[in-house]
Enzyme design. Structure first.
Site, mmCIF file in Angstrom:
data_model
loop_
_atom_site.group_PDB
_atom_site.id
_atom_site.type_symbol
_atom_site.label_atom_id
_atom_site.label_comp_id
_atom_site.label_asym_id
_atom_site.label_seq_id
_atom_site.Cartn_x
_atom_site.Cartn_y
_atom_site.Cartn_z
ATOM 1 N N ARG A 168 0.848 -1.150 -0.032
ATOM 2 C CA ARG A 168 -0.107 -0.046 0.028
ATOM 3 C C ARG A 168 1.098 1.280 -0.048
ATOM 4 N NH1 ARG A 168 -3.093 -3.836 -0.621
ATOM 5 N NH2 ARG A 168 -5.076 -3.814 0.257
ATOM 6 N N SER A 242 -10.900 -0.683 2.954
ATOM 7 C CA SER A 242 -9.929 -0.811 4.202
ATOM 8 C C SER A 242 -9.627 0.488 4.583
ATOM 9 C CB SER A 242 -8.816 -1.499 3.971
ATOM 10 O OG SER A 242 -9.023 -2.779 3.425
ATOM 11 N N GLU A 338 -5.348 3.868 6.201
ATOM 12 C CA GLU A 338 -5.013 3.512 4.644
ATOM 13 C C GLU A 338 -5.173 4.978 3.882
ATOM 14 O OE1 GLU A 338 -6.765 1.124 1.361
ATOM 15 O OE2 GLU A 338 -5.572 -0.369 2.482
HETATM 16 N N1 EPU Z 1 -11.320 -10.607 9.933
HETATM 17 C C1 EPU Z 1 -11.976 -10.601 11.239
HETATM 18 N N2 EPU Z 1 -13.112 -9.659 11.269
HETATM 19 C C2 EPU Z 1 -13.353 -8.743 10.516
HETATM 20 C C3 EPU Z 1 -12.502 -8.692 9.358
HETATM 21 C C4 EPU Z 1 -11.550 -9.635 9.213
HETATM 22 O O1 EPU Z 1 -11.903 -11.620 11.867
HETATM 23 O O2 EPU Z 1 -14.307 -7.966 10.897
HETATM 24 C C5 EPU Z 1 -10.427 -11.744 9.590
HETATM 25 C C6 EPU Z 1 -10.679 -12.515 8.841
HETATM 26 O O3 EPU Z 1 -11.479 -13.683 9.133
HETATM 27 C C7 EPU Z 1 -9.430 -12.910 8.238
HETATM 28 C C8 EPU Z 1 -8.508 -11.844 8.376
HETATM 29 O O4 EPU Z 1 -9.079 -11.083 9.496
HETATM 30 O O5 EPU Z 1 -8.831 -14.163 8.846
HETATM 31 C C9 EPU Z 1 -8.409 -11.199 7.114
HETATM 32 O O6 EPU Z 1 -9.482 -10.460 6.463
HETATM 33 P P1 EPU Z 1 -9.755 -10.373 4.880
HETATM 34 O O7 EPU Z 1 -9.106 -11.609 4.224
HETATM 35 O O8 EPU Z 1 -11.113 -9.835 4.771
HETATM 36 O O9 EPU Z 1 -8.631 -9.239 4.451
HETATM 37 P P2 EPU Z 1 -8.218 -7.945 5.017
HETATM 38 O O10 EPU Z 1 -6.883 -8.127 5.711
HETATM 39 O O11 EPU Z 1 -9.087 -7.554 5.904
HETATM 40 C C10 EPU Z 1 -6.872 -6.972 2.906
HETATM 41 C C11 EPU Z 1 -7.068 -6.053 2.229
HETATM 42 C C12 EPU Z 1 -8.357 -5.570 1.445
HETATM 43 C C13 EPU Z 1 -8.414 -6.717 0.453
HETATM 44 C C14 EPU Z 1 -8.399 -8.068 1.225
HETATM 45 C C15 EPU Z 1 -8.453 -9.142 0.251
HETATM 46 C C16 EPU Z 1 -5.402 -4.609 3.206
HETATM 47 C C17 EPU Z 1 -5.625 -3.273 4.497
HETATM 48 N N3 EPU Z 1 -6.762 -4.725 3.003
HETATM 49 O O12 EPU Z 1 -8.308 -7.077 3.844
HETATM 50 O O13 EPU Z 1 -8.132 -4.472 0.653
HETATM 51 O O14 EPU Z 1 -9.571 -6.750 -0.458
HETATM 52 O O15 EPU Z 1 -7.155 -8.181 1.911
HETATM 53 O O16 EPU Z 1 -7.014 -9.484 -0.164
HETATM 54 O O17 EPU Z 1 -4.588 -4.802 2.955
HETATM 55 C C18 EPU Z 1 -8.624 -2.035 0.601
HETATM 56 O O18 EPU Z 1 -7.167 -1.835 0.437
HETATM 57 O O19 EPU Z 1 -9.059 -1.156 0.565
HETATM 58 C C19 EPU Z 1 -9.062 -3.375 0.679
HETATM 59 C C20 EPU Z 1 -10.362 -3.847 0.563
#
Ligand code: EPU
Length: 342
Positions: A168, A242, A338
């Site tokens: 990012r 995010s 972010e």
């Molecule tokens: N989780 C929770 N509770 C929540 C949200 C997430 O327990 O409310 C847990 C999930 O179960 C999972 C972990 O956290 O084990 C990661 O969650 P997820 O796979 O949804 O991805 P993320 O890390 O929350 C990142 C990116 C997203 C991208 C997704 C998929 C960042 C800051 N965010 O989210 O990017 O779509 O992975 O690759 O790196 C964005 O940057 O705007 C964005 C949406």
């Protein structure tokens, strides 16, 4: 060069940011290419104004009106340039809608960008924060870009190394890159495509959908389905995706947390540090679905802050600060926003 777009004044930005914050710009210019930027640079009154380069406004939080000139990147056009070293080069102008562009590459029979389906925003903004999702980052499909230098008036070509991509992050988010305005981006897509199913949730969803040898389109549609299930559509609920980056902590810090919270979500990085899931941390602090005034935490994904209707930028900032304080108190982890705060 003559700019053919007029400068507008006291311009509403409400429909130009996906959080739908009702901010205004003192001056506004729709930029179709280098000509408008050149006109700004050559006019001393315009050149001395604070500048804000705006794409789709999907990674921005307006905390006040902008007392300067907004340069709204709106150049359109996309083309397949041809094959080079086993990769197909494709170029798009900065103002092209990202998802429409990804769809277009898929319709040309070109795979490589399908994991980046349905991300809001524009082509020109993608390299700025090295947009990524489901195991692919912009840098993985990036070839080069053209940028206009607001100081010298030169148009420069930058390759991936020059862009200094990181999680990012890129050159353009740092002082050395602030004078550069991205005009167009060239992507390099593999001539021999392989699916990227390293992201476990995506691999699972592709399997559940019954795809045994999925095409790029199959994967693109699966990514869209996951995103629709978990993330709010900015056309319906104001948000900037995010709201926090996933924090990176030392192996020691992670080990201490794991001793206390065995279910902690963490991913070991190449250098041994650990990336934590900010969404999980926020969720565990009990913030999912909660609100402070008109700003809320999205009930299906705690990493996304939303405008529940009529929120000002400060409402979102207040909510973000409260979340940061709770996560810091419970886990000793600093969450970094972010989106860019304006
Ligand atoms: N989780 C929770 N509770 C929540 C949200 C997430 O327990 O409310 C847990 C999930 O179960 C999972 C972990 O956290 O084990 C990661 O969650 P997820 O796979 O949804 O991805 P993320 O890390 O929350 C990142 C990116 C997203 C991208 C997704 C998929 C960042 C800051 N965010 O989210 O990017 O779509 O992975 O690759 O790196 C964005 O940057 O705007 C964005 C949406």
């Amino acid at each position: 060069m003559q700019a053919n777009q007029p400068i507008l004044h006291d311009f509403s930005l409400a429909s130009l940011n996906t959080f739908r914050i009702p901010a205004r710009a003192r001056h506004y210019l729709r930029v179709l290419g280098a000509a408008e930027l050149d006109a700004v640079r050559r006019d001393p009154a315009l050149a001395s104004l604070p500048r804000l380069v705006l794409g789709g406004g999907s990674n921005m939080l307006f905390t006040r009106d902008f007392d300067g000139i907004v340069l709204h990147m709106a150049g359109q056009g996309k083309e397949v340039l041809g094959e080079q070293d086993g990769r197909i080069l494709v170029r798009a102008q900065a103002g092209e809608n990202w998802h429409a562009f990804v769809q277009w590459t898929l319709a040309q029979g070109l795979g490589g960008m399908e994991n980046l389906s349905l991300i809001p925003g524009t082509v020109g903004a993608a390299p700025i924060q090295n947009v990524g999702a489901y195991g692919t980052e912009t840098k993985d499909v990036f070839h080069s870009l053209t940028a206009y230098d607001m100081t010298s008036g030169e148009t420069r070509t930058l390759d991936a190394a020059a862009c200094r991509f990181a999680y990012r992050d890129s050159l353009f988010k740092h002082p050395e890159g602030r004078e550069l305005v991205v005009l167009d981006v060239t992507f390099a897509l593999p001539a021999a495509w392989q699916p990227n199913l390293r992201y476990a949730e995506l691999a699972r969803a592709v399997e559940e959908a019954g795809f045994t040898s999925p095409t790029p389109q199959d994967i693109g549609r699966t990514v869209e389905a996951i995103r629709r299930r978990k993330l709010p559509d900015p056309a319906e609920i104001g948000n900037a995706g995010s709201f926090f980056k996933n924090p990176v902590v030392s192996a020691d810090h992670c080990a201490r947390l794991l001793a206390q919270y065995p279910e902690l979500v963490h991913h070991t990085q190449a250098d041994g540090s650990e990336k934590l899931a900010a969404g999980w941390l926020i969720d565990q602090c009990g913030w999912k679905g909660r609100a402070m005034g008109a700003a809320g935490v999205y009930p299906k994904q705690a990493l996304v802050l939303v405008n529940l209707g009529g929120a000002q930028g400060e409402d979102v900032v207040r909510l973000a600060r409260a979340i940061q304080a709770d996560v810091a108190a419970k886990y000793g982890v600093e969450l970094e926003p972010e989106p860019v705060f304006v």
